[in-house]
Design an enzyme around this catalytic site. Sequence first.
Site, PDB file in Angstrom:
ATOM      1  N   GLN A  66       0.770  -1.248   0.000  1.00  0.00           N
ATOM      2  CA  GLN A  66       0.000   0.000   0.000  1.00  0.00           C
ATOM      3  C   GLN A  66       0.804   1.305   0.000  1.00  0.00           C
ATOM      4  O   GLN A  66       0.463   2.241  -0.726  1.00  0.00           O
ATOM      5  CB  GLN A  66      -0.951   0.017   1.217  1.00  0.00           C
ATOM      6  CG  GLN A  66      -1.884   1.196   1.190  1.00  0.00           C
ATOM      7  CD  GLN A  66      -2.823   1.314   2.372  1.00  0.00           C
ATOM      8  OE1 GLN A  66      -3.444   2.334   2.560  1.00  0.00           O
ATOM      9  NE2 GLN A  66      -2.938   0.294   3.182  1.00  0.00           N
ATOM     10  N   GLU A 188       1.183  -1.271   8.255  1.00  0.00           N
ATOM     11  CA  GLU A 188       0.374  -0.146   8.729  1.00  0.00           C
ATOM     12  C   GLU A 188       0.275   0.005  10.246  1.00  0.00           C
ATOM     13  O   GLU A 188       0.681   1.006  10.829  1.00  0.00           O
ATOM     14  CB  GLU A 188      -1.036  -0.284   8.125  1.00  0.00           C
ATOM     15  CG  GLU A 188      -2.073   0.670   8.653  1.00  0.00           C
ATOM     16  CD  GLU A 188      -1.805   2.115   8.274  1.00  0.00           C
ATOM     17  OE1 GLU A 188      -1.506   2.372   7.102  1.00  0.00           O
ATOM     18  OE2 GLU A 188      -1.916   2.996   9.153  1.00  0.00           O
ATOM     19  N   ASP A 217       0.554   3.760   6.017  1.00  0.00           N
ATOM     20  CA  ASP A 217       0.833   3.401   4.624  1.00  0.00           C
ATOM     21  C   ASP A 217       0.542   4.561   3.671  1.00  0.00           C
ATOM     22  O   ASP A 217       1.443   5.137   3.073  1.00  0.00           O
ATOM     23  CB  ASP A 217      -0.045   2.211   4.221  1.00  0.00           C
ATOM     24  CG  ASP A 217       0.557   0.890   4.675  1.00  0.00           C
ATOM     25  OD1 ASP A 217       1.762   0.852   4.942  1.00  0.00           O
ATOM     26  OD2 ASP A 217      -0.183  -0.099   4.764  1.00  0.00           O
ATOM     27  N   GLY A 296      -8.210  20.391  19.043  1.00  0.00           N
ATOM     28  CA  GLY A 296      -7.802  21.785  19.177  1.00  0.00           C
ATOM     29  C   GLY A 296      -8.364  22.443  20.419  1.00  0.00           C
ATOM     30  O   GLY A 296      -8.791  21.787  21.361  1.00  0.00           O
ATOM     31  N   GLY A 297      -8.366  23.750  20.400  1.00  0.00           N
ATOM     32  CA  GLY A 297      -8.832  24.506  21.556  1.00  0.00           C
ATOM     33  C   GLY A 297     -10.343  24.727  21.560  1.00  0.00           C
ATOM     34  O   GLY A 297     -10.867  25.412  22.433  1.00  0.00           O
TER      35      GLY A 297
HETATM   36  N1  COA Z   1      11.777 -10.228  -9.344  1.00  0.00           N
HETATM   37  C1  COA Z   1      12.418 -11.019  -8.453  1.00  0.00           C
HETATM   38  N2  COA Z   1      12.319 -10.856  -7.118  1.00  0.00           N
HETATM   39  C2  COA Z   1      11.510  -9.873  -6.678  1.00  0.00           C
HETATM   40  C3  COA Z   1      10.810  -9.019  -7.548  1.00  0.00           C
HETATM   41  C4  COA Z   1      10.968  -9.215  -8.932  1.00  0.00           C
HETATM   42  N3  COA Z   1      10.351  -8.465  -9.835  1.00  0.00           N
HETATM   43  N4  COA Z   1      10.092  -8.138  -6.792  1.00  0.00           N
HETATM   44  C5  COA Z   1      10.339  -8.450  -5.516  1.00  0.00           C
HETATM   45  N5  COA Z   1      11.192  -9.480  -5.426  1.00  0.00           N
HETATM   46  C6  COA Z   1      11.738 -10.102  -4.213  1.00  0.00           C
HETATM   47  C7  COA Z   1      12.633  -9.172  -3.441  1.00  0.00           C
HETATM   48  O1  COA Z   1      13.893  -9.078  -4.060  1.00  0.00           O
HETATM   49  C8  COA Z   1      12.672  -9.859  -2.089  1.00  0.00           C
HETATM   50  O2  COA Z   1      13.602 -10.919  -2.133  1.00  0.00           O
HETATM   51  P1  COA Z   1      14.788 -11.151  -1.054  1.00  0.00           P
HETATM   52  O3  COA Z   1      14.263 -10.740   0.271  1.00  0.00           O
HETATM   53  O4  COA Z   1      15.017 -12.616  -1.161  1.00  0.00           O
HETATM   54  O5  COA Z   1      15.934 -10.358  -1.466  1.00  0.00           O
HETATM   55  C9  COA Z   1      11.300 -10.495  -2.009  1.00  0.00           C
HETATM   56  O6  COA Z   1      10.717 -10.373  -3.302  1.00  0.00           O
HETATM   57  C10 COA Z   1      10.336  -9.948  -0.999  1.00  0.00           C
HETATM   58  O7  COA Z   1      10.412  -8.549  -0.818  1.00  0.00           O
HETATM   59  P2  COA Z   1      10.000  -7.899   0.575  1.00  0.00           P
HETATM   60  O8  COA Z   1       9.945  -6.449   0.444  1.00  0.00           O
HETATM   61  O9  COA Z   1      10.907  -8.435   1.645  1.00  0.00           O
HETATM   62  O10 COA Z   1       8.509  -8.466   0.788  1.00  0.00           O
HETATM   63  P3  COA Z   1       7.828  -9.117   2.056  1.00  0.00           P
HETATM   64  O11 COA Z   1       6.515  -9.589   1.562  1.00  0.00           O
HETATM   65  O12 COA Z   1       8.672 -10.117   2.746  1.00  0.00           O
HETATM   66  O13 COA Z   1       7.621  -7.871   3.064  1.00  0.00           O
HETATM   67  C11 COA Z   1       6.829  -5.703   3.705  1.00  0.00           C
HETATM   68  C12 COA Z   1       6.597  -6.962   2.855  1.00  0.00           C
HETATM   69  C13 COA Z   1       5.773  -4.702   3.322  1.00  0.00           C
HETATM   70  C14 COA Z   1       6.710  -6.047   5.182  1.00  0.00           C
HETATM   71  C15 COA Z   1       8.241  -5.153   3.403  1.00  0.00           C
HETATM   72  O14 COA Z   1       8.380  -4.987   2.028  1.00  0.00           O
HETATM   73  C16 COA Z   1       8.557  -3.853   4.106  1.00  0.00           C
HETATM   74  O15 COA Z   1       8.795  -3.796   5.305  1.00  0.00           O
HETATM   75  N6  COA Z   1       8.568  -2.737   3.340  1.00  0.00           N
HETATM   76  C17 COA Z   1       8.934  -1.435   3.840  1.00  0.00           C
HETATM   77  C18 COA Z   1       7.863  -0.802   4.661  1.00  0.00           C
HETATM   78  C19 COA Z   1       6.548  -0.741   3.948  1.00  0.00           C
HETATM   79  O16 COA Z   1       6.407  -0.161   2.911  1.00  0.00           O
HETATM   80  N7  COA Z   1       5.535  -1.313   4.608  1.00  0.00           N
HETATM   81  C20 COA Z   1       4.171  -1.103   4.251  1.00  0.00           C
HETATM   82  C21 COA Z   1       3.679  -1.941   3.206  1.00  0.00           C
HETATM   83  S1  COA Z   1       2.054  -1.406   2.867  1.00  0.00           S
END
Ligand code: COA
Length: 475
Positions: A66, A188, A217, A296-297
């Site tokens: 998001q 979030e 988010d 607020g106030g």
């Molecule tokens: N081709 C190949 N690999 C891909 C890819 C693509 N096109 N797009 C994504 N990936 C891979 C990434 O390289 C990563 O691999 P690795 O960890 O082995 O290096 C993997 O997909 C997962 O990415 P990640 O961001 O770790 O996803 P997640 O599902 O584990 O975590 C979140 C999700 C949201 C918790 C995390 O991305 C995060 O903390 N983001 C920052 C804060 C944020 O925006 N949070 C709010 C989300 S609404």
Amino acid sequence: MAKRKPKKAKKGRAKAAAKKSARKVVKLAASKKANGNGLPRPSSKPYGQAGRALEGLRILDFTHVQSGPTCTQLLAYMGADVLKVERPGAGDITRGQLRDVPNADSLYFTMLNGSKRSITIDSKHPKGTEILNRLIKTCDVLVENFAPGALDRMGLTWEHIHKTNPRMIVASVKGFGPGPYEDCKVYENVAQCAGGSASTTGFREGPPLVTGAQIGDSGTGLHLALGIMAALYQRNRTGRGQKVLCAMQDGVLNLARVKLRDQQRLAHGPLTEYSQYGEGVPFGQAVPRAGNDSGGGQPGWIVKCKGWETDPDAYLYFITQAPVWGPICDVIGEPTWKTDPEYATPKARLPKLKQIFARIEQFTMTMDKFEAMDLFNKHDIPCGPILSMKEIAEEQSLRSTGTVVEVDHPTRGKYLTVGNPIKLSDSPADVRRSPLLGEHTDEILKDVLGFKATEIAEIKNSGALSAPPKKEKAA
Ligand code: COA
């Protein structure tokens, strides 16, 4: 002596260059005068027909879930060409989350990825890396919200991106900024809790509460969009890109800043506009939850309206704004409160807010929330009905301003989305349906990157654009 000659010549060249540059300055000044500070002359096209605000801006969109998608969708609404890079075969995880229509992209995805183009690339495939590097060369901004370190693990470090395209801006959302939690994944509600919102939301007697508005988010996505705009503006001067980082904890705190204000006020005495003050409940060390007290106030509270017994949203937010205290007293049938020293001043009223709102509620329970809104607004008394999402979805004025937009989708049919809440008078919002997974892969390879049909076929054969084959289970 022999050495002097070239020095003289150098001097002469320098003089000539100085003269030339002086002429240039004069010329520039003249053109500035003619064009108004060197900007292009004002367009003679009618408003709304001079293109969109961000036309010409190309975004390499590596966002998911998001926070990041909120940012890039907004930029797309304003005219940027947003190329969403997704993992082949899977795409943004939200495509399949909270599905309401079988085999169709979920509303979670479609409402956050409108007006974008989708390309599937395996970023860990050598050919995929090659394509990404070409995209980096042609795009202005890379936006991502992967978990910390994920972009680096793809080989897309800041150093690599900056070397490939020094003008590129790299914009990231992370859960936390540098510090003890910088490596943590964040969603979030974690951000709402870490940013000070949850501890200050809810009722004093109850546990901390998260809000329905996605301030962690979507709120951080909005902050990121502003950061990108500032970086683009600076790039006009410096010619180089920079990193833009928005931590969700910081974004939430920025939105909850009034509570940090109150934390500091606590050192100087009780928070008199909180109802707990009037109730004689002592304050502790930290800002308490304030229920529906207004921030607020000008004291406010949510009061019941007709039908509250069966309709969970039959309520009105009512603000006892000081300048309209007289009309409030007249309308609710307490004219003596206008002059009674126990009620006449804001200070005198503070300890009695609970009782005052109970009297206002007695009155509002005789009419529905819309009748109450109409009546109080005739007297300039600030108030607002508690609108359900059903009422918002059906509200015609939100449709006519483009804040709620209906779009058509090839696999899920018509759905409502939130359009651009920022209205620009010369840049009408471009709100279109979200793309199917990889819908624009060929188009982007051809039109943006200039690959020929044979090259595209070669890339496809390499496996860089498709999901890796599923491994056979061992017998
Ligand atoms: N081709 C190949 N690999 C891909 C890819 C693509 N096109 N797009 C994504 N990936 C891979 C990434 O390289 C990563 O691999 P690795 O960890 O082995 O290096 C993997 O997909 C997962 O990415 P990640 O961001 O770790 O996803 P997640 O599902 O584990 O975590 C979140 C999700 C949201 C918790 C995390 O991305 C995060 O903390 N983001 C920052 C804060 C944020 O925006 N949070 C709010 C989300 S609404």
